[in-house]
Design a protein around this motif. Structure first.
Motif, short mmCIF file in Angstrom:
data_model
loop_
_atom_site.label_atom_id
_atom_site.label_comp_id
_atom_site.label_asym_id
_atom_site.label_seq_id
_atom_site.Cartn_x
_atom_site.Cartn_y
_atom_site.Cartn_z
N ASN A 138 -0.14 -1.37 0.22
CA ASN A 138 0.36 -0.27 0.46
C ASN A 138 0.40 1.10 -0.05
O ASN A 138 -0.11 2.62 0.38
CB ASN A 138 -0.94 -0.17 1.42
CG ASN A 138 0.22 0.17 2.01
OD1 ASN A 138 0.84 -0.75 2.59
ND2 ASN A 138 -0.17 0.95 3.46
N ALA A 139 2.42 1.21 -0.50
CA ALA A 139 3.42 2.46 -0.43
C ALA A 139 3.45 2.72 -1.60
O ALA A 139 4.27 1.82 -2.26
CB ALA A 139 4.38 2.08 1.19
N THR A 140 4.05 3.63 -1.97
CA THR A 140 4.53 3.79 -3.14
C THR A 140 4.82 5.35 -3.25
O THR A 140 4.41 6.31 -2.14
CB THR A 140 4.18 3.70 -4.68
OG1 THR A 140 4.90 4.03 -4.82
CG2 THR A 140 2.63 5.25 -4.26
N GLY A 141 5.82 6.45 -4.06
CA GLY A 141 6.30 7.51 -3.99
C GLY A 141 7.77 7.34 -4.80
O GLY A 141 7.80 6.82 -6.14
N LEU A 142 8.59 8.29 -4.28
CA LEU A 142 9.90 9.01 -4.70
C LEU A 142 11.19 8.19 -4.09
O LEU A 142 10.95 8.51 -3.11
CB LEU A 142 9.70 9.82 -5.39
CG LEU A 142 9.16 10.39 -6.31
CD1 LEU A 142 7.80 11.20 -5.32
CD2 LEU A 142 10.01 11.51 -7.36
N ARG A 283 -7.90 9.25 -6.95
CA ARG A 283 -9.03 8.27 -8.08
C ARG A 283 -9.22 7.10 -8.50
O ARG A 283 -9.72 7.25 -9.78
CB ARG A 283 -8.66 9.43 -9.22
CG ARG A 283 -8.81 10.53 -9.04
CD ARG A 283 -8.27 11.52 -10.60
NE ARG A 283 -7.80 13.10 -9.70
CZ ARG A 283 -7.02 14.55 -10.51
NH1 ARG A 283 -6.12 13.90 -10.77
NH2 ARG A 283 -7.30 15.23 -9.63
N GLY A 284 -8.58 6.50 -7.45
CA GLY A 284 -8.83 5.10 -7.56
C GLY A 284 -7.58 3.81 -8.21
O GLY A 284 -7.55 2.54 -8.15
N ALA A 285 -6.42 4.43 -7.98
CA ALA A 285 -5.22 3.88 -8.52
C ALA A 285 -4.41 3.64 -7.52
O ALA A 285 -4.83 3.68 -6.43
CB ALA A 285 -4.10 4.56 -9.55
N ASN A 286 -3.60 1.88 -7.48
CA ASN A 286 -3.10 1.11 -6.63
C ASN A 286 -2.15 1.25 -6.06
O ASN A 286 -1.13 1.35 -7.53
CB ASN A 286 -4.18 -0.69 -7.07
CG ASN A 286 -3.05 -1.94 -6.57
OD1 ASN A 286 -2.61 -1.39 -4.98
ND2 ASN A 286 -3.55 -3.18 -6.29
N PRO A 287 -1.62 2.10 -4.64
CA PRO A 287 -0.76 2.09 -5.02
C PRO A 287 0.24 1.13 -4.84
O PRO A 287 1.36 0.92 -5.96
CB PRO A 287 -0.57 2.50 -3.03
CG PRO A 287 -1.38 2.01 -2.68
CD PRO A 287 -2.72 1.42 -4.12
#
Length: 327
Positions: A138-142, A283-287
């Motif tokens: 459930n985590a994402t980013g840079l 908007r609904g994307a899966n992380p």
């Protein structure tokens, strides 16, 4: 480019149709938490401005269709853990954070809420994501992983002060990426530099830690990327000056506060880009299916005033490469 993007976003906001405003007022605002190990007064304002700019660019307007609640750890790892445990119990749709320490604290709660990290040194090595391409979970980013920043910082410091032979490595193990100290040691070894390791413990121990390192022959200082060190940067910079230690840090806020030099990603740009993740997830994307991105802008900053106070003549090769030179 940044100014044009910002003013374009402001113009878009000003032109927001009245009908859209009315529709937004009838719907629930997306509720987002921001957890930081810093304080509201101490955090780099450029990064927070960039985050808000990025949200505007993605049509997320605070008070209109998104509400952000800010939680500040004030440099206290224990407080960060307490805040993480408390905020995951509330009805936030998503949590934004930056740095290994607050992200680990959130992960430790077992929360399933989407997590977006604006900056993390090594999310794979820290076990936060399965891979950069497919994070899972459930985590994402840079991320800054794979950028070899520790080695580059030490190389730049050695190029600036060629006479140094023993390097003080300042770190805070609770707040940095796993393996960062060993990477710094390898980089120092490759330049034939001896090392003195200093763990940044309680604030009231900083003075003695610097004095011991100086007694052991430390001639310069390199610091790990750490939210705890960043929070206490003014005191650390003052101690480096007191003990006449040329220093290199992770970001230019240290240099603006009197550190000798820094090299690292453009943190405000990473904050701005993290807003895109926020928008897509809301908007609904899966992380778990959103690849972790790498920084695309790196900056070298040098404080010429600090160099002069240490009796250092900054080489022309460093001056020519500097993105920011404080004179």
């Amino acid at each position: 480019m940044e100014r044009r993007r910002f003013f374009k976003a402001i113009a878009a906001l000003a032109a927001w149709p009245a009908l859209a405003r009315a529709q937004q007022s009838k719907t629930r605002l997306a509720r987002v938490a921001y957890l930081s190990a810093q304080s509201a007064e101490n955090i780099d304002p450029h990064s927070m401005t960039a985050l808000k700019q990025g949200l505007i660019e993605n049509d997320l307007i605070e008070g209109m269709n998104i509400e952000i609640t800010y939680f500040w750890g004030n440099g206290d790892p224990g407080r960060v853990k307490e805040l993480a445990s408390a905020l995951v119990q509330r009805d936030f749709d998503l949590i934004i954070t930056a740095g290994s320490q607050p992200l680990r604290s959130l992960m430790a709660t077992g929360t399933k809420k989407p997590l977006v990290f604006a900056i993390v040194a090594d999310p794979v090595g820290d076990g936060i994501v399965a891979s950069l391409a497919r994070p899972g979970g459930n985590a994402t980013g840079l991320s800054m992983s794979g950028t070899d920043l520790e080695s580059k910082r030490i190389q730049l410091l050695k190029e600036t002060v060629p006479t140094i032979r023993k390097l003080m490595i300042l770190h805070h193990s609770a707040g940095e990426a796993i393996g960062v100290v060993s990477a710094m040691k390898r980089a120092a070894d490759s330049l034939a530099l001896d090392t003195v390791f200093v763990e940044a413990g309680a604030v009231d121990e900083f003075e003695n830690a610097f004095a011991r390192a100086k007694e052991q022959g430390a001639e310069a200082l390199v610091a790990s990327a750490s939210a705890y060190l960043n929070y206490n940067r003014k005191q650390l910079i003052a101690l480096a000056a007191k003990h006449r230690l040329p220093s290199v840090w992770e970001t230019n806020v240290y240099v603006r506060d009197g550190g000798l030099m820094s090299y690292g990603p453009n943190f405000p740009d990473m904050y701005r880009r993290s807003a895109g993740y926020v928008a897509k997830i809301l908007r609904g994307a899966n992380p778990g299916e959103m690849p972790v991105e790498q920084p695309i802008k790196f900056e070298l900053a040098v404080n010429a005033r600090t160099a002069a106070s240490l009796g250092i003549t900054v080489p022309p090769s460093i001056v020519a490469r500097a993105d920011e030179l404080i004179e």
